[in-house]
Write an enzyme that holds these catalytic residues in place. Structure first.
Site, PDB file in Angstrom:
ATOM      1  N   SER A 153     -11.021   0.265   4.618  1.00 40.88           N
ATOM      2  CA  SER A 153     -11.680   0.185   3.313  1.00 40.88           C
ATOM      3  C   SER A 153     -11.066  -0.995   2.569  1.00 40.88           C
ATOM      4  CB  SER A 153     -11.415   1.484   2.547  1.00 40.88           C
ATOM      5  OG  SER A 153     -11.724   1.313   1.183  1.00 40.88           O
ATOM      6  N   TYR A 166      -6.212   8.181  -0.471  1.00 41.10           N
ATOM      7  CA  TYR A 166      -7.266   7.507   0.302  1.00 41.10           C
ATOM      8  C   TYR A 166      -6.846   6.067   0.620  1.00 41.10           C
ATOM      9  CZ  TYR A 166     -11.861   5.612   1.564  1.00 41.10           C
ATOM     10  OH  TYR A 166     -12.906   4.985   2.216  1.00 41.10           O
TER      11      TYR A 166
END
Ligand SMILES: NC(=O)c1ccc[n+]([C@@H]2O[C@H](COP(=O)([O-])OP(=O)(O)OC[C@H]3O[C@@H](n4cnc5c(N)ncnc54)[C@H](OP(=O)(O)O)[C@@H]3O)[C@@H](O)[C@H]2O)c1
Length: 246
Positions: A153, A166
């Site tokens: 990401s 995350y």
């Protein structure tokens, strides 16, 4: 969008496992790999969603898929060893793994981040990917052209406030990819890379950015060129790379 035109038969005869294959990007990747000739092993936690993807693959006349319902939050070493033994018996080898399943967790400052949620996110996004890779590595050794893809990401390459576990899990994912790619550097038959999909129209994106208009982001189907490129033979010499689907 990453520019690559995959030949129709790119993945013919390949055995590819996709985690989180029931929804979002994983679902699109499973369908796209099957459309290019692969036998896809659909791994995920919600059986109905996996069944729906299985049915779509069957209805389209692509190679018959396989379903593995598994919750990556609770699965342990024994589950992954059992899975590897089952896949060895059924297929004899694995040509590709797309580590795609992930949890977003919560968006909050580190100071108030719930340690339980932190561990859940790390378990699904990092620890399970490590254990699954470890269990399946010997099966990829039997492939003449294997590809392992991890999903990263933007916040796994540059930290961003409130993205907590995350973001940290995606940094760890990049680390796992790099360490493994380096260990396998002299093995010409296997490559290991990571993809940052970029903003993509899925449930996870909607949960992360509820105020955003989802129509402004590309669909999972639109970001597939890089997923195909890294899974297929045209990327044979590419390893240890962090790439962007957009
Ligand atoms: N969408 C974006 O904009 C974006 C941007 C950057 C990176 N990514 C990354 O891209 C990947 C796919 O994301 P997405 O947007 O497609 O998310 P998504 O729509 O939420 O799909 C995630 C998938 O992972 C599965 N999953 C979650 N927890 C699991 C568990 N404990 N065990 C097994 N499977 C589990 C989900 O299963 P269920 O369907 O059963 O919930 C779902 O199929 C993720 O790694 C994400 O971090 C996405």
């Amino acid at each position: 969008m990453y520019d690559y035109q995959a030949p129709d038969n790119l993945l013919q005869g390949k055995i590819i496992l996709v985690t989180g294959a029931g929804d979002g990007i994983g679902r699109a990747a499973a369908l796209s790999y099957a459309a290019h000739g692969a036998t896809v092993i659909l791994l995920g936690r919600t059986e109905e969603k996996l069944n729906a993807v299985y049915d779509e693959i069957e209805a389209a006349g692509y190679p018959q898929a396989a379903i593995i319902p598994l919750n990556l939050e609770t699965a342990g070493e024994t589950d992954f060893d059992r899975l590897a033994a089952m896949l060895e018996e059924e297929f004899g080898r694995i040509d590709g793994i797309l580590h795609n399943a992930s949890l977003l967790g919560i968006r909050t400052p580190i100071e108030s981040y719930d340690p339980i949620v932190w561990q859940q996110v790390m378990q699904v996004n990092v620890n399970s990917a490590f254990m699954l890779t470890q269990a399946l590595l010997s099966l990829t050794n039997d492939s003449e052209d294997a590809s392992i893809i991890f999903t990263s990401s933007g916040v796994g390459r540059k930290g961003k406030a409130f993205w907590g576990a995350y973001a940290v899990s995606k940094f760890a994912t990049e680390g796992l990819m790099q360490v493994l790619a380096d260990e396998l550097e002299h093995n010409q038959n296997i490559r290991v890379n990571s993809i940052n999909p970029g903003a993509t129209r899925t449930n996870m994106r909607v949960n992360a950015y509820p105020a955003e208009n989802p129509e402004n982001n590309p669909t999972p189907e639109e970001i597939m060129p890089l997923y195909l490129y890294l899974m297929g033979r045209d990327s044979r010499t590419v390893t240890g790379q962090s790439m962007n689907a957009q």
